[in-house]
Design a protein around this motif. Structure first.
Motif, PDB file in Angstrom:
ATOM      1  N   GLY A 103       4.305 -65.452 -39.871  1.00  0.00           N
ATOM      2  CA  GLY A 103       3.522 -65.349 -38.649  1.00  0.00           C
ATOM      3  C   GLY A 103       2.357 -64.399 -38.701  1.00  0.00           C
ATOM      4  O   GLY A 103       1.839 -63.989 -37.656  1.00  0.00           O
ATOM      5  N   THR A 104       1.912 -64.037 -39.935  1.00  0.00           N
ATOM      6  CA  THR A 104       0.769 -63.122 -40.068  1.00  0.00           C
ATOM      7  C   THR A 104      -0.283 -63.651 -41.044  1.00  0.00           C
ATOM      8  O   THR A 104      -1.268 -62.966 -41.290  1.00  0.00           O
ATOM      9  CB  THR A 104       1.237 -61.740 -40.574  1.00  0.00           C
ATOM     10  OG1 THR A 104       1.765 -61.863 -41.905  1.00  0.00           O
ATOM     11  CG2 THR A 104       2.309 -61.159 -39.673  1.00  0.00           C
ATOM     12  N   GLY A 105      -0.098 -64.847 -41.588  1.00  0.00           N
ATOM     13  CA  GLY A 105      -0.880 -65.281 -42.734  1.00  0.00           C
ATOM     14  C   GLY A 105      -2.151 -66.048 -42.474  1.00  0.00           C
ATOM     15  O   GLY A 105      -2.691 -66.666 -43.394  1.00  0.00           O
ATOM     16  N   TRP A 106      -2.658 -66.042 -41.249  1.00  0.00           N
ATOM     17  CA  TRP A 106      -3.973 -66.600 -40.968  1.00  0.00           C
ATOM     18  C   TRP A 106      -4.638 -65.695 -39.941  1.00  0.00           C
ATOM     19  O   TRP A 106      -4.006 -64.820 -39.371  1.00  0.00           O
ATOM     20  CB  TRP A 106      -3.873 -68.056 -40.494  1.00  0.00           C
ATOM     21  CG  TRP A 106      -3.095 -68.284 -39.245  1.00  0.00           C
ATOM     22  CD1 TRP A 106      -3.580 -68.471 -37.977  1.00  0.00           C
ATOM     23  CD2 TRP A 106      -1.657 -68.361 -39.110  1.00  0.00           C
ATOM     24  NE1 TRP A 106      -2.555 -68.648 -37.075  1.00  0.00           N
ATOM     25  CE2 TRP A 106      -1.371 -68.596 -37.735  1.00  0.00           C
ATOM     26  CE3 TRP A 106      -0.596 -68.258 -40.013  1.00  0.00           C
ATOM     27  CZ2 TRP A 106      -0.066 -68.709 -37.265  1.00  0.00           C
ATOM     28  CZ3 TRP A 106       0.698 -68.377 -39.533  1.00  0.00           C
ATOM     29  CH2 TRP A 106       0.956 -68.611 -38.180  1.00  0.00           C
ATOM     30  N   THR A 107      -5.923 -65.907 -39.684  1.00  0.00           N
ATOM     31  CA  THR A 107      -6.715 -64.865 -39.017  1.00  0.00           C
ATOM     32  C   THR A 107      -6.193 -64.482 -37.640  1.00  0.00           C
ATOM     33  O   THR A 107      -5.950 -63.305 -37.366  1.00  0.00           O
ATOM     34  CB  THR A 107      -8.188 -65.288 -38.937  1.00  0.00           C
ATOM     35  OG1 THR A 107      -8.697 -65.446 -40.266  1.00  0.00           O
ATOM     36  CG2 THR A 107      -9.023 -64.224 -38.224  1.00  0.00           C
ATOM     37  N   ILE A 108      -6.026 -65.448 -36.721  1.00  0.00           N
ATOM     38  CA  ILE A 108      -5.608 -65.074 -35.378  1.00  0.00           C
ATOM     39  C   ILE A 108      -4.196 -64.485 -35.403  1.00  0.00           C
ATOM     40  O   ILE A 108      -3.888 -63.548 -34.658  1.00  0.00           O
ATOM     41  CB  ILE A 108      -5.692 -66.281 -34.404  1.00  0.00           C
ATOM     42  CG1 ILE A 108      -5.402 -65.836 -32.967  1.00  0.00           C
ATOM     43  CG2 ILE A 108      -4.767 -67.398 -34.830  1.00  0.00           C
ATOM     44  CD1 ILE A 108      -6.365 -64.817 -32.395  1.00  0.00           C
ATOM     45  N   ALA A 109      -3.344 -64.987 -36.286  1.00  0.00           N
ATOM     46  CA  ALA A 109      -1.985 -64.443 -36.401  1.00  0.00           C
ATOM     47  C   ALA A 109      -2.028 -62.995 -36.877  1.00  0.00           C
ATOM     48  O   ALA A 109      -1.286 -62.139 -36.385  1.00  0.00           O
ATOM     49  CB  ALA A 109      -1.160 -65.294 -37.355  1.00  0.00           C
ATOM     50  N   ALA A 110      -2.904 -62.721 -37.838  1.00  0.00           N
ATOM     51  CA  ALA A 110      -3.028 -61.350 -38.342  1.00  0.00           C
ATOM     52  C   ALA A 110      -3.565 -60.421 -37.254  1.00  0.00           C
ATOM     53  O   ALA A 110      -3.084 -59.295 -37.093  1.00  0.00           O
ATOM     54  CB  ALA A 110      -3.948 -61.325 -39.555  1.00  0.00           C
ATOM     55  N   LEU A 111      -4.553 -60.887 -36.495  1.00  0.00           N
ATOM     56  CA  LEU A 111      -5.123 -60.058 -35.428  1.00  0.00           C
ATOM     57  C   LEU A 111      -4.080 -59.754 -34.354  1.00  0.00           C
ATOM     58  O   LEU A 111      -3.996 -58.628 -33.856  1.00  0.00           O
ATOM     59  CB  LEU A 111      -6.331 -60.766 -34.811  1.00  0.00           C
ATOM     60  CG  LEU A 111      -7.556 -60.932 -35.719  1.00  0.00           C
ATOM     61  CD1 LEU A 111      -8.626 -61.766 -35.028  1.00  0.00           C
ATOM     62  CD2 LEU A 111      -8.116 -59.585 -36.132  1.00  0.00           C
ATOM     63  N   ILE A 112      -3.286 -60.757 -33.996  1.00  0.00           N
ATOM     64  CA  ILE A 112      -2.205 -60.537 -33.036  1.00  0.00           C
ATOM     65  C   ILE A 112      -1.204 -59.529 -33.589  1.00  0.00           C
ATOM     66  O   ILE A 112      -0.774 -58.608 -32.897  1.00  0.00           O
ATOM     67  CB  ILE A 112      -1.504 -61.877 -32.721  1.00  0.00           C
ATOM     68  CG1 ILE A 112      -2.415 -62.763 -31.878  1.00  0.00           C
ATOM     69  CG2 ILE A 112      -0.168 -61.641 -32.015  1.00  0.00           C
ATOM     70  CD1 ILE A 112      -1.931 -64.193 -31.760  1.00  0.00           C
ATOM     71  N   SER A 113      -0.837 -59.698 -34.852  1.00  0.00           N
ATOM     72  CA  SER A 113       0.186 -58.834 -35.458  1.00  0.00           C
ATOM     73  C   SER A 113      -0.288 -57.393 -35.553  1.00  0.00           C
ATOM     74  O   SER A 113       0.491 -56.461 -35.319  1.00  0.00           O
ATOM     75  CB  SER A 113       0.540 -59.366 -36.846  1.00  0.00           C
ATOM     76  OG  SER A 113       1.019 -60.691 -36.761  1.00  0.00           O
ATOM     77  N   TYR A 114      -1.555 -57.202 -35.919  1.00  0.00           N
ATOM     78  CA  TYR A 114      -2.098 -55.844 -35.986  1.00  0.00           C
ATOM     79  C   TYR A 114      -2.181 -55.194 -34.607  1.00  0.00           C
ATOM     80  O   TYR A 114      -1.979 -53.986 -34.463  1.00  0.00           O
ATOM     81  CB  TYR A 114      -3.501 -55.874 -36.587  1.00  0.00           C
ATOM     82  CG  TYR A 114      -3.567 -55.983 -38.094  1.00  0.00           C
ATOM     83  CD1 TYR A 114      -2.653 -55.335 -38.910  1.00  0.00           C
ATOM     84  CD2 TYR A 114      -4.581 -56.723 -38.707  1.00  0.00           C
ATOM     85  CE1 TYR A 114      -2.727 -55.431 -40.288  1.00  0.00           C
ATOM     86  CE2 TYR A 114      -4.676 -56.817 -40.089  1.00  0.00           C
ATOM     87  CZ  TYR A 114      -3.736 -56.171 -40.877  1.00  0.00           C
ATOM     88  OH  TYR A 114      -3.826 -56.264 -42.245  1.00  0.00           O
ATOM     89  N   ASN A 115      -2.487 -55.992 -33.592  1.00  0.00           N
ATOM     90  CA  ASN A 115      -2.731 -55.438 -32.261  1.00  0.00           C
ATOM     91  C   ASN A 115      -1.489 -55.364 -31.380  1.00  0.00           C
ATOM     92  O   ASN A 115      -1.435 -54.526 -30.481  1.00  0.00           O
ATOM     93  CB  ASN A 115      -3.801 -56.269 -31.543  1.00  0.00           C
ATOM     94  CG  ASN A 115      -5.205 -55.949 -31.997  1.00  0.00           C
ATOM     95  OD1 ASN A 115      -5.843 -55.053 -31.456  1.00  0.00           O
ATOM     96  ND2 ASN A 115      -5.701 -56.659 -33.000  1.00  0.00           N
ATOM     97  N   CYS A 116      -0.530 -56.229 -31.618  1.00  0.00           N
ATOM     98  CA  CYS A 116       0.628 -56.314 -30.728  1.00  0.00           C
ATOM     99  C   CYS A 116       1.950 -56.051 -31.423  1.00  0.00           C
ATOM    100  O   CYS A 116       2.988 -55.975 -30.759  1.00  0.00           O
ATOM    101  CB  CYS A 116       0.694 -57.698 -30.074  1.00  0.00           C
ATOM    102  SG  CYS A 116      -0.815 -58.233 -29.259  1.00  0.00           S
ATOM    103  N   ALA A 117       1.954 -55.944 -32.754  1.00  0.00           N
ATOM    104  CA  ALA A 117       3.171 -55.699 -33.526  1.00  0.00           C
ATOM    105  C   ALA A 117       4.195 -56.815 -33.358  1.00  0.00           C
ATOM    106  O   ALA A 117       5.400 -56.580 -33.390  1.00  0.00           O
ATOM    107  CB  ALA A 117       3.784 -54.343 -33.192  1.00  0.00           C
ATOM    108  N   ILE A 118       3.696 -58.033 -33.155  1.00  0.00           N
ATOM    109  CA  ILE A 118       4.545 -59.217 -33.124  1.00  0.00           C
ATOM    110  C   ILE A 118       3.836 -60.317 -33.906  1.00  0.00           C
ATOM    111  O   ILE A 118       2.607 -60.310 -34.016  1.00  0.00           O
ATOM    112  CB  ILE A 118       4.836 -59.705 -31.685  1.00  0.00           C
ATOM    113  CG1 ILE A 118       3.528 -59.952 -30.915  1.00  0.00           C
ATOM    114  CG2 ILE A 118       5.719 -58.723 -30.950  1.00  0.00           C
ATOM    115  CD1 ILE A 118       3.719 -60.553 -29.540  1.00  0.00           C
ATOM    116  N   PRO A 119       4.577 -61.278 -34.451  1.00  0.00           N
ATOM    117  CA  PRO A 119       3.935 -62.361 -35.205  1.00  0.00           C
ATOM    118  C   PRO A 119       3.438 -63.454 -34.272  1.00  0.00           C
ATOM    119  O   PRO A 119       3.728 -63.456 -33.069  1.00  0.00           O
ATOM    120  CB  PRO A 119       5.077 -62.879 -36.080  1.00  0.00           C
ATOM    121  CG  PRO A 119       6.286 -62.676 -35.229  1.00  0.00           C
ATOM    122  CD  PRO A 119       6.046 -61.381 -34.466  1.00  0.00           C
TER     123      PRO A 119
END
Length: 323
Positions: A42-58
């Motif tokens: 759940g972190t391996g494409w751009t929007i997923a990575a941005l969500i994961s960095y900002n919200c600490a969820i995949p």
């Protein structure tokens, strides 16, 4: 690559300036050498990575009842508490700069749902401030976007603290974009797209370090995910994601031989601003404890992330207070 396939790509000779920045400042790695962030489910494409960095969820699943629709796109993870919400409550002005359309992959909906103003290609076109050779492969080229950021900083007179998020696109697959105006003499190859991006980003960092903001500004440089460039990295290359935390004071003994994910970076953002907490979402502060990757292991964490969650589904509900 420096040292061949045994070194964590994309570090090495392709990004010599960013490599030195990471070595001289704070870089989390899973070895004693230069390394990076581990990519998980759940972190391996751009929007997923941005969500994961900002919200600490995949970004693993959308609400099963609604799926993806215009309402979901406009109010993306609307009820989740993310970095932008925290910083907004503390009085920070927040702007996201990017040269592509923020309508792609619901980027606009996500950032505006979490109190971050969006300045994308549509913004710059509507304000009629694009001049000269500004076009890259995917929109406005990175050197022009950094120029807009410099202009903003040079005219910033507000007393409010600020956070600027800057998305770069010149190394995007399939072939990247070589800004031959900025990097004169560079042939148009993917390798040179990476080398030119290294120069553009490091030049901007140097500019900030010589600006009026140098004494009270933290700079965080992150890759969003592992490169999707096909047939570029040798099969036996162990890859991780670049990270450098500049202008912070992290204990050096806490940085090496670590396994950190995108989720843990959320806490490091806050730590760089002097806000120290132990956990946030699925993130654990690596300066204070083990991360979930370290305590569960990569495979076990990946399995846990695949399990449906009612709490996760609730994050997609509209938050009346935000409306």
């Amino acid at each position: 690559m420096r040292g061949g396939a045994s070194i964590y790509a994309p570090f090495g000779e392709l990004i010599p300036n960013l490599t030195q920045l990471a070595l001289k400042t704070n870089n989390f790695s899973s070895t004693n050498a230069l390394g990076g962030i581990t990519q998980t489910i759940g972190t391996g494409w751009t929007i997923a990575a941005l969500i994961s960095y900002n919200c600490a969820i995949p970004q693993t699943q959308l609400p099963y009842k609604t799926g993806y629709n215009n309402n979901v796109a406009k109010y993306y993870l609307h009820s989740a508490v993310c970095l932008g919400d925290v910083l907004d409550s503390l009085g920070y002005r927040q702007i996201m700069f990017q040269g592509t359309s923020a309508d792609f992959a619901a980027t606009r909906g996500f950032f505006t749902s979490h109190k971050i103003e969006m300045r994308d290609d549509k913004y710059f076109q509507s304000h009629k401030i694009l001049q000269g050779n500004f076009q890259g492969m995917w929109g406005i080229k990175d050197s022009v976007i950094f120029g807009f950021v410099k202009d903003y900083l040079q005219t910033y007179t507000d007393s409010k603290p600020f956070v600027l998020y800057i998305s770069t696109m010149d190394t995007h697959h399939p072939d990247g974009f070589v800004d031959t105006q900025y990097c004169q003499g560079f042939e148009k190859t993917f390798e040179n797209a990476v080398r030119c991006s290294d120069k553009i980003i490091s030049d901007f960092v140097m500019w900030v370090q010589n600006s009026k903001f140098k004494d009270n500004t933290s700079i965080i440089i992150l890759g969003d995910h592992k490169s999707m460039k096909q047939n570029f990295f040798p099969a036996n290359t162990k890859r991780s994601i670049y990270n450098a935390f500049i202008g912070t004071h992290f204990p050096q003994e806490k940085l090496k031989n670590r396994l950190i994910s995108h989720f843990d970076v959320t806490l490091l953002f806050l730590e760089s601003l002097g806000i120290s907490i132990e956990s946030f979402g699925l993130g654990r502060n690596p300066l204070r404890s083990q991360t979930l990757l370290e305590s569960l292991g990569e495979q076990n964490l990946a399995q846990e992330l695949k399990i449906p969650s009612k709490i996760y589904e609730s994050f997609w509900n509209l938050n009346p207070k935000k409306l």
